[in-house]
Enzyme design. Structure first.
Site, PDB file in Angstrom:
ATOM      1  N   TYR A  76       1.223  -0.973  -0.109  1.00 45.56           N
ATOM      2  CA  TYR A  76       0.147  -0.277  -0.161  1.00 45.56           C
ATOM      3  C   TYR A  76       1.000   1.242  -0.490  1.00 45.56           C
ATOM      4  O   TYR A  76       1.579   1.171   0.829  1.00 45.56           O
ATOM      5  CB  TYR A  76      -1.232  -0.221   1.853  1.00 45.56           C
ATOM      6  CG  TYR A  76      -1.763   1.808   1.511  1.00 45.56           C
ATOM      7  CD1 TYR A  76      -3.133   1.063   0.801  1.00 45.56           C
ATOM      8  CD2 TYR A  76      -1.505   2.553   1.822  1.00 45.56           C
ATOM      9  CE1 TYR A  76      -3.475   2.495   0.856  1.00 45.56           C
ATOM     10  CE2 TYR A  76      -1.433   3.819   2.356  1.00 45.56           C
ATOM     11  CZ  TYR A  76      -2.855   3.466   1.950  1.00 45.56           C
ATOM     12  OH  TYR A  76      -4.079   4.474   1.453  1.00 45.56           O
ATOM     13  N   GLU A 136      -3.346   7.559  -4.186  1.00 49.88           N
ATOM     14  CA  GLU A 136      -3.113   5.834  -3.761  1.00 49.88           C
ATOM     15  C   GLU A 136      -3.467   5.431  -4.311  1.00 49.88           C
ATOM     16  O   GLU A 136      -3.745   4.751  -5.353  1.00 49.88           O
ATOM     17  CB  GLU A 136      -4.422   5.812  -2.179  1.00 49.88           C
ATOM     18  CG  GLU A 136      -4.456   4.642  -1.695  1.00 49.88           C
ATOM     19  CD  GLU A 136      -6.254   4.324  -0.877  1.00 49.88           C
ATOM     20  OE1 GLU A 136      -7.324   4.409  -1.936  1.00 49.88           O
ATOM     21  OE2 GLU A 136      -5.616   4.651   0.281  1.00 49.88           O
TER      22      GLU A 136
END
Ligand code: GDP
Ligand code: MN
Length: 383
Positions: free
Chosen positions: A107, A195
Site C-alpha cells: 500500500y 493512493e
C-alpha cells in the site's frame, strides 16, 4: 474531484509510475476488442468512484476475451453496492486491463497531514485490503513519512521508511522510485490524494500499480480543464452532482432538516442549532454572497429534491445579500414547486423588513433568532 481509476493511471503513467496496459469500454464489444488485444488474459474493473469494488463484485480476472466481454456487458448499467457506499453507483464504464501476476500486495499513498502542515507518504506491506482496517487492527503496519516542504524527500529517508515498513529487500529500490514519483505527481497535478492499493509485486520482481486513486483539489480545477468532461460524475451523490452543475456549494448529509444560509460559517452555525434543537441536518448549503432571487430559487429546488427532507430552515444574514431578494427567490420556488413541508425563515440585516413583509401571509413561518428558527423547524417537521 475524484478521478476514476483509468484517469488516475493515465496521470501516474505520465510521471513514470509503472501501470498495467489497458483501456476503458462502455460496451461489451469494445471490451472484447481490448481483451483480445491483451491476448485474452485480462482483468475487467468497474469504473465507479467508490472503494471496495473488488468485494462488491466489480473486479474480475479472465483468461479469455469472450468471458471478459460477457462480464463487461453484465457490469455496464448495473448498480454496484459496497460496504463503503450502501446506496451504490451505476457502472457506466469498465477498464479492461492487462492481468498482473501478483505475488504480494503493498500500500502507498500521499496526502496532506493538516496537523503537521506537510505532505505525508503512507507505506504499508499490508496492501490489497481496506487501509482503515489495517490502521485499526495493525496500526504498526503503516509507516508515515513526512515531506519537508522546503527540501522535499531525501533518498535516504525514503529508503529508511521503506525498510521500516518491512518491504522485502528486492522490492525496495523500485518502491523508493515509486514513492518519489507519487510525490512529484501529487505536487505537479494539484492533487489532494494519490493512493495505490494494491501496489503489486510480481513473481518476476516488478512493482506495478494494480489500482490507482487520484483526487484533484477542487480549487485548482480552473486550470485542469482536462477533467471538465467527467466533473459531474465525480460526485458520489446524485444531488451533489446536480449542485456541482448548478455551481452551488452543497454537501449531502444523512438527516432530514434541509438547511440554506448565506456564508459557510452561518450555515454551519445553523446546523449546530438544528442539532441542539434535536434535529438532524439533511445538508449543508451556502447560497453565497449577493445571491439573487433566481439563485435562491435554484437552491430551494435542490434541497427539496432530497426526499428525506421533512422541514426546511432558511437562515439569511443580510449584508451584501439582500433579504428581499432571498424572500423573492423563496416565493418563486414555492410558486413552481409543490411544497408540503414546513419552512421556517429567519432574515436579519439588509432589507430584512422588506423580506418579512414579502413573506407575511404565506406558508413560510418567520423566526426572530437562529435558535428560534431551529426550534420551530424541528418541532414542525417532527410533529
Ligand atoms: P478495489 O476493491 O475497488 O480497491 O479494486 P482493486 O483494483 O484494488 O481490486 C481489488 C483486488 O482485485 C485487488 O486487491 C487484487 O487482489 C485484485 N486484482 C485487481 N487487479 C488485478 C490483477 O491485474 N491481477 C490480479 N491477480 N489481481 C488483481
Ligand atoms: Mn484497490
Amino acid at each position: 474531484m475524484k478521478l476514476h481509476e483509468y484517469q488516475s493511471k493515465e496521470l501516474l503513467e505520465r510521471f513514470s509510475v509503472p501501470v498495467p496496459r489497458g483501456q476503458v469500454a462502455t460496451d461489451a464489444a469494445t471490451a472484447r476488442k481490448i481483451a483480445e488485444e491483451l491476448g485474452g488474459k485480462c482483468v475487467v474493473k468497474a469504473q465507479v468512484l467508490m472503494g471496495g469494488r473488488g468485494k462488491a463484485g466489480g473486479v474480475k480476472l479472465f483468461d479469455n476475451a469472450d468471458a471478459a466481454a460477457q462480464f463487461a456487458g453484465e457490469l455496464i448499467g448495473k448498480r454496484l453496492v459496497s460496504i463503503q457506499n450502501p446506496q451504490g453507483m451505476v457502472v457506466e464504464k469498465v477498464l479492461v486491463g492487462e492481468l498482473v501476476d501478483i505475488a504480494e500486495e503493498y500500500y502507498l499513498s500521499v496526502l496532506l497531514d493538516r496537523a503537521e502542515q506537510r505532505l505525508v507518504v503512507m507505506i504499508s506491506k499490508e496492501g490489497g485490503m481496506d487501509i482503515e482496517e489495517v490502521a485499526h487492527t495493525k496500526p504498526g503496519a503503516i509507516v508515515r513519512l513526512h515531506v519537508d516542504p522546503a527540501w522535499g524527500l531525501a533518498d535516504y529517508e525514503v529508503r529508511d521508511a521503506v525498510a521500516s515498513a518491512n518491504i522485502p529487500g528486492p522490492a525496495r529500490r523500485q518502491m523508493v522510485t515509486m514513492i518519489k514519483a507519487l510525490v512529484k505527481a501529487y505536487l505537479e497535478s494539484d492533487a489532494d490524494l494519490v493512493e495505490i492499493n494494491p501496489v503489486a509485486w510480481t513473481p518476476d520482481g516488478k512493482l506495478i500499480a494494480a489500482d490507482a486513486k487520484v483526487s484533484i483539489d477542487d480549487n485548482a480545477l480552473y486550470r485542469r480543464s482536462e477533467y471538465e468532461a467527467t466533473k459531474d460524475d465525480s460526485a458520489e451523490d446524485p444531488l451533489e452532482a446536480e449542485a456541482a452543475r448548478r455551481g452551488i456549494a452543497y454537501v449531502k448529509l444523512d438527516g432530514d432538516i434541509g438547511i440554506i444560509g448565506n456564508g459557510a460559517g452561518l450555515v454551519m452555525c445553523s446546523m449546530d442549532e438544528v442539532k441542539a434543537a434535536g434535529g438532524r441536518p439533511a445538508n449543508f448549503l451556502d447560497v453565497g454572497g449577493g445571491a439573487q432571487a433566481e439563485r435562491v430559487k435554484s437552491c430551494v429546488e435542490l434541497v427539496l429534491q432530497d426526499k428525506a427532507v421533512k422541514g426546511l430552515l432558511i437562515n439569511i444574514f443580510g449584508g451584501i445579500t439582500r433579504g428581499d431578494e432571498v424572500a423573492k427567490g423563496i416565493l418563486e420556488a414555492f410558486s413552481t414547486l409543490d411544497v408540503n413541508i414546513p419552512v421556517v425563515a429567519r432574515v436579519e440585516g439588509t432589507a430584512a423588513e422588506e423580506a418579512l413583509a414579502l413573506l407575511e401571509g404565506t406558508k413560510i413561518v418567520g423566526a426572530s433568532t437562529m435558535q428560534d428558527a431551529a426550534a420551530k423547524v424541528v418541532s414542525l417537521a417532527y410533529a
